[in-house]
Design a protein around this motif. Sequence first.
Motif, PDB file in Angstrom:
ATOM      1  N   ALA A 158     -10.671  14.740  -8.687  1.00 47.57           N
ATOM      2  CA  ALA A 158     -10.774  13.386  -9.262  1.00 47.57           C
ATOM      3  C   ALA A 158      -9.625  12.516  -8.766  1.00 47.57           C
ATOM      4  CB  ALA A 158     -10.737  13.469 -10.780  1.00 47.57           C
ATOM      5  N   GLY A 159      -9.972  11.345  -8.272  1.00 49.83           N
ATOM      6  CA  GLY A 159      -8.950  10.396  -7.837  1.00 49.83           C
ATOM      7  C   GLY A 159      -8.206  10.812  -6.571  1.00 49.83           C
ATOM      8  N   ALA A 160      -8.665  11.862  -5.903  1.00 60.07           N
ATOM      9  CA  ALA A 160      -7.945  12.413  -4.733  1.00 60.07           C
ATOM     10  C   ALA A 160      -6.474  12.631  -5.093  1.00 60.07           C
ATOM     11  CB  ALA A 160      -8.071  11.486  -3.514  1.00 60.07           C
ATOM     12  N   SER A 161      -6.256  13.082  -6.326  1.00 58.76           N
ATOM     13  CA  SER A 161      -4.873  13.136  -6.821  1.00 58.76           C
ATOM     14  C   SER A 161      -4.244  14.518  -6.751  1.00 58.76           C
ATOM     15  CB  SER A 161      -4.816  12.592  -8.251  1.00 58.76           C
ATOM     16  OG  SER A 161      -4.657  11.185  -8.225  1.00 58.76           O
ATOM     17  N   ASP A 162      -4.790  15.467  -7.525  1.00 65.50           N
ATOM     18  CA  ASP A 162      -4.153  16.786  -7.571  1.00 65.50           C
ATOM     19  C   ASP A 162      -4.631  17.625  -6.385  1.00 65.50           C
ATOM     20  OD1 ASP A 162      -2.579  18.832  -8.308  1.00 65.50           O
ATOM     21  OD2 ASP A 162      -3.751  19.428 -10.070  1.00 65.50           O
ATOM     22  N   HIS A 163      -4.247  17.168  -5.221  1.00 61.26           N
ATOM     23  CA  HIS A 163      -4.606  17.780  -3.935  1.00 61.26           C
ATOM     24  C   HIS A 163      -3.302  17.789  -3.147  1.00 61.26           C
ATOM     25  CE1 HIS A 163      -5.948  17.774   0.258  1.00 61.26           C
ATOM     26  NE2 HIS A 163      -7.127  18.190  -0.139  1.00 61.26           N
ATOM     27  N   PRO A 164      -3.058  18.813  -2.343  1.00 58.92           N
ATOM     28  CA  PRO A 164      -1.766  18.874  -1.649  1.00 58.92           C
ATOM     29  C   PRO A 164      -1.404  17.587  -0.901  1.00 58.92           C
ATOM     30  CG  PRO A 164      -3.011  20.892  -1.291  1.00 58.92           C
ATOM     31  CD  PRO A 164      -3.895  19.989  -2.090  1.00 58.92           C
ATOM     32  N   LEU A 165      -2.402  16.889  -0.370  1.00 66.10           N
ATOM     33  CA  LEU A 165      -2.119  15.687   0.431  1.00 66.10           C
ATOM     34  C   LEU A 165      -2.292  14.387  -0.363  1.00 66.10           C
ATOM     35  CD1 LEU A 165      -4.082  16.798   3.658  1.00 66.10           C
ATOM     36  CD2 LEU A 165      -1.663  17.185   3.127  1.00 66.10           C
ATOM     37  N   GLY A 166      -2.609  14.524  -1.668  1.00 70.69           N
ATOM     38  CA  GLY A 166      -2.979  13.356  -2.474  1.00 70.69           C
ATOM     39  C   GLY A 166      -1.908  12.278  -2.587  1.00 70.69           C
ATOM     40  N   GLY A 167      -0.637  12.663  -2.518  1.00 72.51           N
ATOM     41  CA  GLY A 167       0.435  11.679  -2.708  1.00 72.51           C
ATOM     42  C   GLY A 167       0.883  10.984  -1.429  1.00 72.51           C
ATOM     43  N   LEU A 168       0.388  11.451  -0.292  1.00 72.33           N
ATOM     44  CA  LEU A 168       0.927  10.932   0.983  1.00 72.33           C
ATOM     45  C   LEU A 168       0.632   9.441   1.185  1.00 72.33           C
ATOM     46  CD1 LEU A 168       0.195  13.829   3.503  1.00 72.33           C
ATOM     47  CD2 LEU A 168       2.358  13.255   2.361  1.00 72.33           C
ATOM     48  N   GLY A 169      -0.585   9.019   0.829  1.00 70.35           N
ATOM     49  CA  GLY A 169      -0.977   7.632   1.071  1.00 70.35           C
ATOM     50  C   GLY A 169      -0.001   6.650   0.437  1.00 70.35           C
ATOM     51  N   TYR A 170       0.354   6.917  -0.816  1.00 69.30           N
ATOM     52  CA  TYR A 170       1.216   5.951  -1.511  1.00 69.30           C
ATOM     53  C   TYR A 170       2.702   6.216  -1.288  1.00 69.30           C
ATOM     54  CZ  TYR A 170      -2.499   3.043  -2.849  1.00 69.30           C
ATOM     55  OH  TYR A 170      -3.538   2.147  -2.753  1.00 69.30           O
ATOM     56  N   ALA A 171       3.045   7.387  -0.762  1.00 70.55           N
ATOM     57  CA  ALA A 171       4.420   7.554  -0.283  1.00 70.55           C
ATOM     58  C   ALA A 171       4.583   6.664   0.950  1.00 70.55           C
ATOM     59  CB  ALA A 171       4.689   9.014   0.045  1.00 70.55           C
ATOM     60  N   ASN A 172       3.557   6.631   1.771  1.00 72.06           N
ATOM     61  CA  ASN A 172       3.580   5.793   2.969  1.00 72.06           C
ATOM     62  C   ASN A 172       3.529   4.300   2.625  1.00 72.06           C
ATOM     63  OD1 ASN A 172       3.605   6.080   5.893  1.00 72.06           O
ATOM     64  ND2 ASN A 172       1.670   4.968   5.818  1.00 72.06           N
ATOM     65  N   PHE A 173       2.876   3.974   1.531  1.00 68.87           N
ATOM     66  CA  PHE A 173       2.818   2.587   1.026  1.00 68.87           C
ATOM     67  C   PHE A 173       4.242   2.041   0.860  1.00 68.87           C
ATOM     68  CE2 PHE A 173       3.052  -0.088  -2.805  1.00 68.87           C
ATOM     69  CZ  PHE A 173       1.943  -0.921  -2.761  1.00 68.87           C
ATOM     70  N   ALA A 174       5.144   2.915   0.387  1.00 71.54           N
ATOM     71  CA  ALA A 174       6.529   2.483   0.156  1.00 71.54           C
ATOM     72  C   ALA A 174       7.178   2.051   1.473  1.00 71.54           C
ATOM     73  CB  ALA A 174       7.330   3.607  -0.503  1.00 71.54           C
ATOM     74  N   ASP A 175       6.898   2.782   2.539  1.00 75.74           N
ATOM     75  CA  ASP A 175       7.439   2.398   3.859  1.00 75.74           C
ATOM     76  C   ASP A 175       6.862   1.054   4.294  1.00 75.74           C
ATOM     77  OD1 ASP A 175       8.691   4.807   3.823  1.00 75.74           O
ATOM     78  OD2 ASP A 175       7.444   5.768   5.355  1.00 75.74           O
ATOM     79  N   GLU A 176       5.575   0.869   4.018  1.00 78.36           N
ATOM     80  CA  GLU A 176       4.913  -0.384   4.366  1.00 78.36           C
ATOM     81  C   GLU A 176       5.563  -1.564   3.638  1.00 78.36           C
ATOM     82  OE1 GLU A 176       0.375   0.549   4.889  1.00 78.36           O
ATOM     83  OE2 GLU A 176       0.577  -1.322   3.783  1.00 78.36           O
ATOM     84  N   VAL A 177       5.829  -1.371   2.352  1.00 78.70           N
ATOM     85  CA  VAL A 177       6.460  -2.438   1.558  1.00 78.70           C
ATOM     86  C   VAL A 177       7.838  -2.765   2.146  1.00 78.70           C
ATOM     87  CG1 VAL A 177       7.449  -3.024  -0.708  1.00 78.70           C
ATOM     88  CG2 VAL A 177       5.214  -1.919  -0.573  1.00 78.70           C
ATOM     89  N   ALA A 178       8.614  -1.728   2.469  1.00 83.37           N
ATOM     90  CA  ALA A 178       9.966  -1.952   3.006  1.00 83.37           C
ATOM     91  C   ALA A 178       9.903  -2.752   4.307  1.00 83.37           C
ATOM     92  CB  ALA A 178      10.663  -0.618   3.233  1.00 83.37           C
ATOM     93  N   MET A 179       8.918  -2.428   5.142  1.00 83.43           N
ATOM     94  CA  MET A 179       8.765  -3.147   6.413  1.00 83.43           C
ATOM     95  C   MET A 179       8.400  -4.623   6.146  1.00 83.43           C
ATOM     96  SD  MET A 179       5.930  -2.334   9.290  1.00 83.43           S
ATOM     97  CE  MET A 179       4.704  -3.256   8.350  1.00 83.43           C
ATOM     98  N   GLN A 180       7.503  -4.839   5.209  1.00 85.44           N
ATOM     99  CA  GLN A 180       7.089  -6.210   4.901  1.00 85.44           C
ATOM    100  C   GLN A 180       8.227  -6.995   4.239  1.00 85.44           C
ATOM    101  OE1 GLN A 180       3.475  -4.750   2.929  1.00 85.44           O
ATOM    102  NE2 GLN A 180       2.260  -6.052   4.270  1.00 85.44           N
ATOM    103  N   GLU A 181       9.022  -6.307   3.444  1.00 85.00           N
ATOM    104  CA  GLU A 181      10.184  -6.974   2.824  1.00 85.00           C
ATOM    105  C   GLU A 181      11.151  -7.450   3.899  1.00 85.00           C
ATOM    106  OE1 GLU A 181      10.812  -4.900  -1.521  1.00 85.00           O
ATOM    107  OE2 GLU A 181      11.514  -3.808   0.231  1.00 85.00           O
ATOM    108  N   GLN A 182      11.321  -6.610   4.889  1.00 90.51           N
ATOM    109  CA  GLN A 182      12.233  -6.970   5.978  1.00 90.51           C
ATOM    110  C   GLN A 182      11.720  -8.227   6.702  1.00 90.51           C
ATOM    111  OE1 GLN A 182      12.874  -3.855   8.894  1.00 90.51           O
ATOM    112  NE2 GLN A 182      15.003  -3.760   8.233  1.00 90.51           N
ATOM    113  N   GLN A 183      10.410  -8.236   6.955  1.00 87.19           N
ATOM    114  CA  GLN A 183       9.817  -9.400   7.624  1.00 87.19           C
ATOM    115  C   GLN A 183       9.945 -10.661   6.781  1.00 87.19           C
ATOM    116  OE1 GLN A 183       5.867  -7.881   8.237  1.00 87.19           O
ATOM    117  NE2 GLN A 183       6.409  -6.811  10.137  1.00 87.19           N
ATOM    118  N   LEU A 184       9.770 -10.512   5.464  1.00 88.33           N
ATOM    119  CA  LEU A 184       9.802 -11.675   4.568  1.00 88.33           C
ATOM    120  C   LEU A 184      11.217 -12.056   4.153  1.00 88.33           C
ATOM    121  CD1 LEU A 184       6.853 -10.496   2.262  1.00 88.33           C
ATOM    122  CD2 LEU A 184       6.797 -12.582   3.642  1.00 88.33           C
TER     123      LEU A 184
END
Length: 341
Positions: A158-184
């Motif tokens: 459910a929710g692609a959550s309790d899966h070994p790889l389930g947290g990777l997408g939003y861990a990567n989201f944090a890097d995306e935000v940091a990059m966009q913050e730098q640009q802005l």
Amino acid sequence: ALDKLFPRKTLGFFPSPIHKLERLSAMLGVEVWAKRDDVSSGLAFGGNKIRKLEWLVADALAKGCDTLVSIGNIQSNHTRQVCAAAAAVGMKSYTVQETWLEWDDPVYDKVGNILLTRIMGGNPIMGGYGYSTTEKDTWARALEEVRAKGGKPYAIPAGASDHPLGGLGYANFADEVAMQEQQLGIFFDNIVVATCTGSTQAGMVVGFAAQEKRRRVIGIDTADDEAMTRRAVTKIANDTSELIAAKGGKRVVVRDADIEIIPDYSGPAYGLPSEQTIAAIRTAAEMEAMLTDPVYEGKSIDGLIDMAKKGHFKGQRVLYAHLGGAPALNAYYKAFEDPEN
Ligand code: PLP
């Protein structure tokens, strides 16, 4: 950076856009921006599962699987996105569609997410009752059915959550935000995010904890079960942190204080909006044409608005993580009926 450690199959348009919610900011006296994961994929209206599934689908393809099997509520955004991802990479999907709530409407099992799943050639299996993120025998049976037909299933909880790889997408989201913050040239002191099965918030907690400058990740509970949500987020955050470290990424320590869950906006139950949820949905729609749903984002935008009004974000900048969900609005038309219009 996680791209270098784990295989990823592109399913969305990333980085997702970030923009300021001008009118809402002016009303609240707080600078509020939105990161639009609701418009970051061309796959059947997208949403937060697309970001997670990029890593699970890469794994499924590498393992030679041909069918994605998952589980969710009848109006689950998750199962619709599993079906979409499967279609886009030429796989099949089987999705168990449970009844988790009493939203009494003759079209509840016909419009919105379930309709999109049917249009995409998915195999929704109607059945099962009761919200839980633990494994269900209906799900196990669906996996067995695929095997019995000679298929090779890939199991997605459910929710692609309790899966070994389930947290990777939003861990990567944090890097995306940091990059966009730098640009802005700006910094978001607070991230406000809807939380339920947990891997969205958990991934964020891990991703942001790896950054030098700390910030708050504020999870607005939507499961209406704070303890269950906290358990899920904590487990997935720890698992994700371990996994990234095991692959040579930065090891982060997840502290209890990093997992902030606000229970105040989840009522009256999972999947049921309160009057305040509906009012917040209307506010976001009337002021920003930003559509939020009664199950998840309506509750998180309610939380953001209410907390801002109560002075929680004074002098700070807030980033609202919009995780999708608007297709469910169709099934909830009754909540917006106006006798005069
Ligand atoms: N927002 C939307 C639109 C969702 O579909 C979900 C799915 O459950 C969530 C928020 C909650 O995310 P998570 O289950 O990763 O906690």
